[in-house]
Motif scaffolding. Structure first.
Motif, PDB file in Angstrom:
ATOM      1  N   GLN A  38     -30.427 -43.146  51.450  1.00 40.44           N
ATOM      2  CA  GLN A  38     -31.260 -44.266  50.998  1.00 40.44           C
ATOM      3  C   GLN A  38     -32.084 -43.926  49.758  1.00 40.44           C
ATOM      4  O   GLN A  38     -32.326 -44.789  48.928  1.00 40.44           O
ATOM      5  CB  GLN A  38     -32.206 -44.729  52.107  1.00 40.44           C
ATOM      6  CG  GLN A  38     -31.501 -45.436  53.230  1.00 40.44           C
ATOM      7  CD  GLN A  38     -32.472 -45.935  54.291  1.00 40.44           C
ATOM      8  OE1 GLN A  38     -33.637 -45.551  54.335  1.00 40.44           O
ATOM      9  NE2 GLN A  38     -31.988 -46.796  55.160  1.00 40.44           N
ATOM     10  N   PHE A  39     -32.530 -42.676  49.656  1.00 41.34           N
ATOM     11  CA  PHE A  39     -33.447 -42.325  48.571  1.00 41.34           C
ATOM     12  C   PHE A  39     -32.839 -41.379  47.545  1.00 41.34           C
ATOM     13  O   PHE A  39     -33.475 -41.048  46.552  1.00 41.34           O
ATOM     14  CB  PHE A  39     -34.735 -41.726  49.150  1.00 41.34           C
ATOM     15  CG  PHE A  39     -35.447 -42.686  50.065  1.00 41.34           C
ATOM     16  CD1 PHE A  39     -36.112 -43.786  49.559  1.00 41.34           C
ATOM     17  CD2 PHE A  39     -35.414 -42.500  51.429  1.00 41.34           C
ATOM     18  CE1 PHE A  39     -36.740 -44.687  50.398  1.00 41.34           C
ATOM     19  CE2 PHE A  39     -36.042 -43.389  52.287  1.00 41.34           C
ATOM     20  CZ  PHE A  39     -36.707 -44.495  51.768  1.00 41.34           C
ATOM     21  N   GLY A  40     -31.617 -40.906  47.777  1.00 43.08           N
ATOM     22  CA  GLY A  40     -30.947 -40.034  46.830  1.00 43.08           C
ATOM     23  C   GLY A  40     -31.623 -38.687  46.655  1.00 43.08           C
ATOM     24  O   GLY A  40     -31.510 -38.055  45.610  1.00 43.08           O
ATOM     25  N   GLU A  41     -32.324 -38.237  47.694  1.00 41.30           N
ATOM     26  CA  GLU A  41     -33.039 -36.963  47.606  1.00 41.30           C
ATOM     27  C   GLU A  41     -32.187 -35.822  48.150  1.00 41.30           C
ATOM     28  O   GLU A  41     -31.315 -36.027  48.993  1.00 41.30           O
ATOM     29  CB  GLU A  41     -34.364 -37.042  48.373  1.00 41.30           C
ATOM     30  CG  GLU A  41     -35.340 -38.000  47.743  1.00 41.30           C
ATOM     31  CD  GLU A  41     -36.730 -37.929  48.351  1.00 41.30           C
ATOM     32  OE1 GLU A  41     -37.630 -38.529  47.770  1.00 41.30           O
ATOM     33  OE2 GLU A  41     -36.936 -37.274  49.398  1.00 41.30           O
ATOM     34  N   THR A  42     -32.459 -34.633  47.646  1.00 40.11           N
ATOM     35  CA  THR A  42     -31.848 -33.417  48.163  1.00 40.11           C
ATOM     36  C   THR A  42     -32.952 -32.411  48.455  1.00 40.11           C
ATOM     37  O   THR A  42     -34.012 -32.431  47.813  1.00 40.11           O
ATOM     38  CB  THR A  42     -30.851 -32.795  47.159  1.00 40.11           C
ATOM     39  OG1 THR A  42     -31.524 -32.542  45.937  1.00 40.11           O
ATOM     40  CG2 THR A  42     -29.661 -33.708  46.926  1.00 40.11           C
ATOM     41  N   ARG A  43     -32.706 -31.554  49.427  1.00 42.18           N
ATOM     42  CA  ARG A  43     -33.704 -30.541  49.785  1.00 42.18           C
ATOM     43  C   ARG A  43     -33.727 -29.487  48.682  1.00 42.18           C
ATOM     44  O   ARG A  43     -32.719 -28.890  48.346  1.00 42.18           O
ATOM     45  CB  ARG A  43     -33.380 -29.930  51.140  1.00 42.18           C
ATOM     46  CG  ARG A  43     -34.466 -28.986  51.622  1.00 42.18           C
ATOM     47  CD  ARG A  43     -34.283 -28.553  53.037  1.00 42.18           C
ATOM     48  NE  ARG A  43     -32.905 -28.158  53.303  1.00 42.18           N
ATOM     49  CZ  ARG A  43     -32.373 -28.130  54.518  1.00 42.18           C
ATOM     50  NH1 ARG A  43     -33.062 -28.475  55.563  1.00 42.18           N
ATOM     51  NH2 ARG A  43     -31.121 -27.761  54.683  1.00 42.18           N
ATOM     52  N   GLN A  44     -34.911 -29.234  48.125  1.00 42.95           N
ATOM     53  CA  GLN A  44     -35.084 -28.290  47.027  1.00 42.95           C
ATOM     54  C   GLN A  44     -35.739 -26.991  47.451  1.00 42.95           C
ATOM     55  O   GLN A  44     -35.555 -25.966  46.803  1.00 42.95           O
ATOM     56  CB  GLN A  44     -35.927 -28.931  45.915  1.00 42.95           C
ATOM     57  CG  GLN A  44     -35.286 -30.150  45.303  1.00 42.95           C
ATOM     58  CD  GLN A  44     -33.964 -29.840  44.646  1.00 42.95           C
ATOM     59  OE1 GLN A  44     -33.840 -28.870  43.911  1.00 42.95           O
ATOM     60  NE2 GLN A  44     -32.949 -30.634  44.921  1.00 42.95           N
ATOM     61  N   ALA A  45     -36.548 -27.046  48.499  1.00 45.43           N
ATOM     62  CA  ALA A  45     -37.267 -25.843  48.932  1.00 45.43           C
ATOM     63  C   ALA A  45     -37.551 -25.954  50.423  1.00 45.43           C
ATOM     64  O   ALA A  45     -37.652 -27.047  50.971  1.00 45.43           O
ATOM     65  CB  ALA A  45     -38.577 -25.704  48.160  1.00 45.43           C
ATOM     66  N   MET A  46     -37.674 -24.798  51.045  1.00 37.27           N
ATOM     67  CA  MET A  46     -38.030 -24.771  52.460  1.00 37.27           C
ATOM     68  C   MET A  46     -38.633 -23.419  52.807  1.00 37.27           C
ATOM     69  O   MET A  46     -38.380 -22.431  52.122  1.00 37.27           O
ATOM     70  CB  MET A  46     -36.823 -25.072  53.348  1.00 37.27           C
ATOM     71  CG  MET A  46     -35.663 -24.118  53.172  1.00 37.27           C
ATOM     72  SD  MET A  46     -34.173 -24.650  54.034  1.00 37.27           S
ATOM     73  CE  MET A  46     -34.583 -24.306  55.708  1.00 37.27           C
ATOM     74  N   GLY A  47     -39.462 -23.411  53.841  1.00 36.90           N
ATOM     75  CA  GLY A  47     -40.069 -22.181  54.300  1.00 36.90           C
ATOM     76  C   GLY A  47     -40.592 -22.332  55.707  1.00 36.90           C
ATOM     77  O   GLY A  47     -40.862 -23.443  56.170  1.00 36.90           O
ATOM     78  N   LEU A  48     -40.727 -21.229  56.392  1.00 36.26           N
ATOM     79  CA  LEU A  48     -41.212 -21.243  57.772  1.00 36.26           C
ATOM     80  C   LEU A  48     -42.712 -21.483  57.812  1.00 36.26           C
ATOM     81  O   LEU A  48     -43.465 -20.969  56.991  1.00 36.26           O
ATOM     82  CB  LEU A  48     -40.896 -19.928  58.464  1.00 36.26           C
ATOM     83  CG  LEU A  48     -39.424 -19.624  58.701  1.00 36.26           C
ATOM     84  CD1 LEU A  48     -39.272 -18.237  59.319  1.00 36.26           C
ATOM     85  CD2 LEU A  48     -38.783 -20.683  59.583  1.00 36.26           C
ATOM     86  N   ARG A  49     -43.123 -22.247  58.792  1.00 44.42           N
ATOM     87  CA  ARG A  49     -44.542 -22.459  59.090  1.00 44.42           C
ATOM     88  C   ARG A  49     -44.710 -22.143  60.572  1.00 44.42           C
ATOM     89  O   ARG A  49     -44.672 -23.023  61.418  1.00 44.42           O
ATOM     90  CB  ARG A  49     -44.948 -23.902  58.794  1.00 44.42           C
ATOM     91  CG  ARG A  49     -46.414 -24.139  58.991  1.00 44.42           C
ATOM     92  CD  ARG A  49     -46.787 -25.531  58.512  1.00 44.42           C
ATOM     93  NE  ARG A  49     -48.210 -25.703  58.627  1.00 44.42           N
ATOM     94  CZ  ARG A  49     -48.804 -26.399  59.593  1.00 44.42           C
ATOM     95  NH1 ARG A  49     -48.083 -27.014  60.504  1.00 44.42           N
ATOM     96  NH2 ARG A  49     -50.113 -26.496  59.620  1.00 44.42           N
ATOM     97  N   GLY A  50     -44.808 -20.866  60.846  1.00 48.36           N
ATOM     98  CA  GLY A  50     -44.868 -20.432  62.236  1.00 48.36           C
ATOM     99  C   GLY A  50     -43.465 -20.320  62.819  1.00 48.36           C
ATOM    100  O   GLY A  50     -42.472 -20.393  62.105  1.00 48.36           O
TER     101      GLY A  50
END
Length: 94
Positions: A38-50
């Motif tokens: 729907q929004f044409g987005e792609t995941r660019q970054a990620m990281g653990l939070r706990g």
């Protein structure tokens, strides 16, 4: 009377405008699919939070961005969104 009205107006809380009025949660596969299709987005970054959460940043080519928290339970929630995303390359410390 005017003075009382002035103080009444000053004492009223001011609500800030928010692009999302509440946190939006969906099953992870559903939310990821909506961000992509729907929004044409792609995941660019990620990281653990706990141990139980992953923070993700999704962007589209126009610079709109969405921050998502993905939980180990299989639910993901949009917690922030904005525009004018810029990828900054790390500087060489030398």
């Amino acid at each position: 009377m005017r003075l009382a009205l002035t103080f009444a107006l000053i004492a009223r809380p001011v609500c800030a405008a928010s692009p999302i009025a509440e946190v939006i949660c969906e099953p992870t596969e559903v939310l990821h699919s909506k961000l992509t299709s729907q929004f044409g987005e792609t995941r660019q970054a990620m990281g653990l939070r706990g141990r139980e959460q992953i923070m993700e940043v999704w962007t589209d080519p126009q610079g709109d961005w969405t921050m998502v928290v993905t939980y180990a339970s299989g639910t993901s929630c949009i917690v922030a969104m904005g525009e004018h995303w810029q990828t900054v390359m790390p500087q060489d410390p030398a």
